[in-house]
Design a protein around this motif. Sequence first.
Motif, PDB file in Angstrom:
ATOM      1  N   ALA A  11      -8.065   5.840   2.646  1.00 51.96           N
ATOM      2  CA  ALA A  11      -7.762   5.842   4.187  1.00 51.96           C
ATOM      3  C   ALA A  11      -8.272   4.974   5.160  1.00 51.96           C
ATOM      4  O   ALA A  11      -7.860   4.764   6.312  1.00 51.96           O
ATOM      5  CB  ALA A  11      -7.966   7.151   4.517  1.00 51.96           C
ATOM      6  N   THR A  12      -9.388   4.298   4.678  1.00 51.58           N
ATOM      7  CA  THR A  12      -9.945   3.215   5.667  1.00 51.58           C
ATOM      8  C   THR A  12      -9.353   1.931   6.053  1.00 51.58           C
ATOM      9  O   THR A  12      -9.890   1.440   6.860  1.00 51.58           O
ATOM     10  CB  THR A  12     -11.296   2.897   5.172  1.00 51.58           C
ATOM     11  N   SER A  13      -8.190   1.572   5.390  1.00 50.24           N
ATOM     12  CA  SER A  13      -7.566   0.538   5.799  1.00 50.24           C
ATOM     13  C   SER A  13      -6.058   0.499   5.483  1.00 50.24           C
ATOM     14  O   SER A  13      -5.614   1.487   4.660  1.00 50.24           O
ATOM     15  CB  SER A  13      -8.259  -0.696   5.028  1.00 50.24           C
ATOM     16  N   GLY A  14      -5.217  -0.354   5.815  1.00 49.06           N
ATOM     17  CA  GLY A  14      -3.947  -0.640   5.589  1.00 49.06           C
ATOM     18  C   GLY A  14      -3.265   0.687   5.643  1.00 49.06           C
ATOM     19  O   GLY A  14      -3.378   1.284   6.704  1.00 49.06           O
ATOM     20  N   ILE A  15      -2.372   0.904   4.690  1.00 51.19           N
ATOM     21  CA  ILE A  15      -1.183   1.877   4.980  1.00 51.19           C
ATOM     22  C   ILE A  15      -1.919   3.158   4.892  1.00 51.19           C
ATOM     23  O   ILE A  15      -1.401   4.237   5.555  1.00 51.19           O
ATOM     24  CB  ILE A  15      -0.053   1.833   3.959  1.00 51.19           C
ATOM     25  N   GLY A  16      -3.023   3.523   4.150  1.00 43.52           N
ATOM     26  CA  GLY A  16      -3.668   4.705   4.113  1.00 43.52           C
ATOM     27  C   GLY A  16      -4.174   5.012   5.764  1.00 43.52           C
ATOM     28  O   GLY A  16      -4.211   6.285   6.079  1.00 43.52           O
ATOM     29  N   HIS A 193       7.347   3.193  -3.222  1.00 44.85           N
ATOM     30  CA  HIS A 193       6.924   1.980  -3.047  1.00 44.85           C
ATOM     31  C   HIS A 193       7.010   1.803  -1.403  1.00 44.85           C
ATOM     32  O   HIS A 193       7.746   2.028  -0.699  1.00 44.85           O
ATOM     33  CB  HIS A 193       8.159   1.186  -3.523  1.00 44.85           C
ATOM     34  N   PRO A 194       5.726   1.100  -0.969  1.00 41.66           N
ATOM     35  CA  PRO A 194       5.587   1.085   0.572  1.00 41.66           C
ATOM     36  C   PRO A 194       6.272  -0.112   0.891  1.00 41.66           C
ATOM     37  O   PRO A 194       6.316  -0.145   2.291  1.00 41.66           O
ATOM     38  CB  PRO A 194       4.027   0.864   0.618  1.00 41.66           C
ATOM     39  N   GLY A 195       6.469  -1.040   0.178  1.00 41.14           N
ATOM     40  CA  GLY A 195       7.205  -2.099   0.730  1.00 41.14           C
ATOM     41  C   GLY A 195       5.930  -3.405   0.578  1.00 41.14           C
ATOM     42  O   GLY A 195       4.630  -3.037   0.023  1.00 41.14           O
ATOM     43  N   LEU A 196       6.086  -4.756   0.755  1.00 42.39           N
ATOM     44  CA  LEU A 196       5.381  -5.563   0.670  1.00 42.39           C
ATOM     45  C   LEU A 196       4.445  -5.694   1.921  1.00 42.39           C
ATOM     46  O   LEU A 196       5.075  -6.163   3.039  1.00 42.39           O
ATOM     47  CB  LEU A 196       6.000  -7.014   0.504  1.00 42.39           C
ATOM     48  N   VAL A 197       3.218  -5.084   1.864  1.00 44.68           N
ATOM     49  CA  VAL A 197       2.498  -4.962   3.064  1.00 44.68           C
ATOM     50  C   VAL A 197       1.482  -6.030   3.198  1.00 44.68           C
ATOM     51  O   VAL A 197       0.725  -6.399   2.654  1.00 44.68           O
ATOM     52  CB  VAL A 197       1.908  -3.726   3.269  1.00 44.68           C
ATOM     53  N   GLY A 226       4.699  -0.041   6.563  1.00 42.23           N
ATOM     54  CA  GLY A 226       4.619   0.259   5.140  1.00 42.23           C
ATOM     55  C   GLY A 226       4.232   1.825   5.007  1.00 42.23           C
ATOM     56  O   GLY A 226       4.443   2.127   3.849  1.00 42.23           O
ATOM     57  N   ALA A 227       3.678   2.487   5.995  1.00 40.95           N
ATOM     58  CA  ALA A 227       3.077   3.755   5.858  1.00 40.95           C
ATOM     59  C   ALA A 227       4.327   4.721   5.848  1.00 40.95           C
ATOM     60  O   ALA A 227       3.887   5.909   5.698  1.00 40.95           O
ATOM     61  CB  ALA A 227       2.062   4.201   6.856  1.00 40.95           C
ATOM     62  N   GLN A 228       5.421   4.443   6.595  1.00 39.14           N
ATOM     63  CA  GLN A 228       6.450   5.172   6.980  1.00 39.14           C
ATOM     64  C   GLN A 228       6.957   6.054   5.719  1.00 39.14           C
ATOM     65  O   GLN A 228       7.408   7.343   6.060  1.00 39.14           O
ATOM     66  CB  GLN A 228       7.458   4.662   7.499  1.00 39.14           C
TER      67      GLN A 228
END
Length: 281
Positions: A11-16, A193-197, A226-228
């Motif tokens: 959860a500390t970066s990106g989509i998380g 699949h979150p997408g190319l993030v 990407g998190a949607q």
Amino acid sequence: MPVTTTVITGATSGIGRETAIALAKKDHSLYLLVRDTAKGEALKHEIILATKNKNIYVVPCDLADLDSVRNAADILKSSLLSINVLINNAGGIFAERQESKNGFEMTFAVNHLGHFLLVQCLLPLLEKGQARIINVSSEAHRMAKPNFNDLQWTKRPYSAWKAYGTAKLFNIYFTRSLAIKYGPKGINAFALHPGLVNTGFGTGLTGIGKLLMALARPFMISAETGAQTTIYLALATRIDAKSGKYFKNREVVSASTAATNQVGRDRLWDLSLGLVEPYLN
């Protein structure tokens, strides 16, 4: 209205990170399973400040260390009566073959085996919470040609992308197995699949992998976008009938032909259970 208890890895970066913030805004009680507790605490305070939701907790958990995974599960079992949502978000790709603390190939360990053990340890809480398990996979699963006689990549030349694609296929196998085995007990499971993030993913790659990532970067989507799909699966109502399915852009899509292989799926489950068995006691 009952509070939704959600556990999320990575959860500390990106989509998380974006997922955690969005769910905090929906008043979820969040348990952030993180390798870097300093970053976890910083995110916790950021979320509390932004959302006024004080039910944010940091739990140390290194998915590459199965003892750490088991200890994180023990903390959760001592703190909680149930879990409503488990988001297996953490993952990674590694340019060179590395081994985890327990001697497993790192891509396999971080993307699959650590999460497999986490679920096994948390099953009583997941059953009580009639939980949704959300596994972040990838379209990279389509390049996978799993070799169950060489899961650790010791008998053939290591390929970062093939190892990653195989691990993402295993996320889908794991999802379908969970839906079949534990659906009757009220647990539902979804892969996505979150997408190319555009995150830090793949920064350690070299050679052609580094070039491909550079070429793709202008076409990447934001972490928030990407998190949607993850957020959708955590919040949507009336999706139990889609348990075991693979999602993209918040809709069910067909996974690869390999992803429907029941023999491979069952073999992965049995092998994984055997590998984590020493850490279940």
